[in-house]
Scaffold this motif. Structure first.
Motif, PDB file in Angstrom:
ATOM      1  N   GLU A 295       0.815  -1.221   0.000  1.00  0.00           N
ATOM      2  CA  GLU A 295       0.000   0.000   0.000  1.00  0.00           C
ATOM      3  C   GLU A 295       0.849   1.272   0.000  1.00  0.00           C
ATOM      4  O   GLU A 295       0.559   2.214   0.735  1.00  0.00           O
ATOM      5  N   HIS A 313      -8.213  -3.526  -1.267  1.00  0.00           N
ATOM      6  CA  HIS A 313      -7.404  -3.666  -0.054  1.00  0.00           C
ATOM      7  C   HIS A 313      -6.331  -2.570   0.021  1.00  0.00           C
ATOM      8  O   HIS A 313      -6.226  -1.856   1.030  1.00  0.00           O
ATOM      9  N   GLU A 314      -5.551  -2.421  -1.034  1.00  0.00           N
ATOM     10  CA  GLU A 314      -4.430  -1.470  -0.991  1.00  0.00           C
ATOM     11  C   GLU A 314      -4.918  -0.021  -0.987  1.00  0.00           C
ATOM     12  O   GLU A 314      -4.298   0.843  -0.359  1.00  0.00           O
ATOM     13  N   HIS A 317      -6.094   0.865   2.475  1.00  0.00           N
ATOM     14  CA  HIS A 317      -4.940   1.114   3.356  1.00  0.00           C
ATOM     15  C   HIS A 317      -4.560   2.596   3.394  1.00  0.00           C
ATOM     16  O   HIS A 317      -3.908   3.049   4.336  1.00  0.00           O
ATOM     17  N   GLU A 336      -4.088  -3.964   8.674  1.00  0.00           N
ATOM     18  CA  GLU A 336      -4.469  -5.120   7.849  1.00  0.00           C
ATOM     19  C   GLU A 336      -5.893  -5.610   8.104  1.00  0.00           C
ATOM     20  O   GLU A 336      -6.567  -6.072   7.186  1.00  0.00           O
ATOM     21  N   ALA A 339      -8.133  -3.194   6.141  1.00  0.00           N
ATOM     22  CA  ALA A 339      -8.035  -3.349   4.679  1.00  0.00           C
ATOM     23  C   ALA A 339      -8.695  -4.653   4.240  1.00  0.00           C
ATOM     24  O   ALA A 339      -9.336  -4.719   3.186  1.00  0.00           O
ATOM     25  N   TYR A 397      -4.654 -10.325   9.597  1.00  0.00           N
ATOM     26  CA  TYR A 397      -5.543  -9.934   8.494  1.00  0.00           C
ATOM     27  C   TYR A 397      -6.989 -10.381   8.768  1.00  0.00           C
ATOM     28  O   TYR A 397      -7.895  -9.561   8.857  1.00  0.00           O
TER      29      TYR A 397
END
Ligand code: TRP
Ligand code: ZN
Length: 467
Positions: A295, A313-314, A317, A336, A339, A397
């Motif tokens: 990220e 996800h990224e 972040h 995490e 995200a 995560y």
């Protein structure tokens, strides 16, 4: 400690005494680390960096990097010496406030002894000139980071400690700073970094690309990507600049997912609040040794693979991780877990599995498809990884995301979205830890009891007894 007094000429002695005078005494060394629970030598004591001015030149043919790092910092104590983190490379000179400083190196610590004591509260300027072949690091969990050569250039990835392979600094997530990064490469190549482009000049067969990062950035999400790229500039939502750089060999297979950048950004703003940075984008490259995306601030790096879930996800972040940054590596789940949870929300909003269904399949052990992978989610509590080798492991995560679903179950959707948006707003461009998060949640829903969630899901060993 007793030492035999050397014979010092009176004039020199007087000058030395005068230099140490000034109300602050002699100062003490800042110290080699910030007592991070997993990376005790990461970062350094006694100062805060406010700005990095990095001027780099890289030649992919020889893999040689030449750098000048200008570091603006503020002393947080009277300093007789301070450390920077730097792994590999050869240091040529170090100056402090324009004067040559003595320095030595031991492991990742570059210890600098300025001529004059730096006083508590004083802003000072350090310049380090260095060169060499930057290292690729192998982390305790086996993953590669640091400086990663590619077929036509290199990418720099810094989680958790790799940024010290390409510039000296205070490499801990708790010390965020603004950056100017200028990279000189052979003409024909492009150098992409964080922030926004701030200049491009070609001379003598080389091109210098300059990038400016105006919002605070943790060094582990700083990046440089060098290579042949197809570059597309656009805007998202009418105003936010987007800069997308794609390795031509990945352009075709990336196109459909990259086209979703505006939609994902707008969706994320709806759910998590205003985007914290002044530009967005993506970097897609080819780097076979790296099996993960990162990220990196403003524009995440995908070392080859690009799918929609990972893009979500990224990008999320940027809110959780890059703007609200974990205070130490123990607080990684705040990055995490959020995200990962965002991927579940995205799928729910797209008409796929609901976040509760994803939670249930993890709880029931039929998420990953093998008993071993499903069991790994329960290996340790998300807020207490078992060691430095485990900070990117499944509990951080997936079980971290499950904590968020537990909160949502408890407070309902309206309060839940208020909490995630409010958390991003409350710590925008700062650092936060797990205790601050649990206190924040409790303040937002004072009539609810979160005791069992914190005890069983966040801090408890083993699989929690109740879903
Ligand atoms: N933090 C990255 C992400 O989730 C992934 C990552 C970085 C990673 N380093 C890692 C995953 C090491 C596993 C191992 O976006
Ligand atoms: Zn992540």
């Amino acid at each position: 400690m007793s030492r035999s007094a050397p014979v010092v000429p009176a004039l020199v002695l007087a000058l030395v005494l005068a230099a140490c005078d000034g109300g602050g005494g002699q100062g003490t060394p800042g110290g080699p680390g910030l007592r991070d629970p997993y990376f005790p030598k990461a970062g350094n004591g006694g100062y805060d960096v406010t700005h990095y001015d990095l001027r780099l030149a890289y030649d992919p043919g020889s893999r040689r990097l030449t750098g000048t790092a200008g570091i603006t910092a503020r002393a947080t104590q009277d300093l007789s010496a301070f450390d920077l983190d730097l792994k590999g490379l050869d240091v040529r000179t170090v100056t402090v406030e324009g004067e040559q400083a003595r320095w030595d190196r031991a492991g990742q610590e570059l210890t600098v002894r300025p001529r004059d004591v730096l006083h508590d509260g004083e802003t000072f300027q350090v310049t380090v000139r260095y060169a060499g072949t930057p290292l690729t690091l192998t982390d305790q969990d086996g993953s590669k980071e640091g400086w990663l050569p590619t077929a036509d250039g290199a990418i720099a990835l810094g989680e958790p400690t790799g940024s010290m392979t390409w510039f000296p600094g205070n490499h801990h997530p708790s010390d965020k700073a603004t950056y100017d990064i200028a990279v000189t490469v052979p003409k024909g190549l492009t150098a992409v970094s964080d922030g926004e482009p701030s200049g491009e000049t070609t001379a003598g067969g080389r091109t210098t690309f300059s990038w400016h990062t105006a919002e605070p950035m943790a060094s582990y999400v700083a990046t440089v990507a060098i290579g042949r790229y197809q570059v597309a500039r656009s805007t998202v939502g009418g105003a936010l600049p987007a800069y997308v750089a794609v390795d031509p060999a990945r352009a075709k297979e990336s196109r459909a997912v990259l086209a979703k950048l505006p939609e994902v950004m707008e969706w994320a703003e709806t759910n998590f609040g205003p985007y914290p940075f002044s530009s967005t984008g993506v970097i897609v490259d080819r780097q076979d040794e790296v099996g993960y995306a990162l990220e990196t601030q403003n524009r995440p790096v995908f070392p080859g693979v690009l799918d929609t879930d990972t893009l979500v996800h990224e990008l999320v972040h940027q809110w959780y991780g890059n703007s609200v940054t974990p205070r130490t590596w123990r607080d990684m789940w705040l990055s995490e877990g959020f995200a990962t949870y965002a991927e579940w929300l995205w799928n729910e909003d797209q008409g796929g599995d609901s976040a509760q269904e994803t939670f249930d399949s993890l709880y029931d052990g039929d998420y990953f498809g093998t008993a071993e992978a499903d069991a790994a989610v329960w290996a340790f509590p998300p807020a207490k990884p078992s060691g430095a080798a485990y900070i990117s492991d499944p509990p951080v995560y997936w079980r971290g995301a499950m904590v968020l679903q537990k909160i949502r179950q408890t407070v309902g959707d309206d309060t839940f979205y208020d909490i995630v948006q409010g958390w991003a707003a409350a710590h925008r461009h700062g650092n936060a830890d797990t205790a601050q998060f649990t206190a924040y949640v409790e303040r937002q829903a004072p009539d609810k009891d979160f005791g069992a969630i914190w005890r069983d899901w966040l801090y408890g060993d083993g699989k929690p007894p109740h879903r």
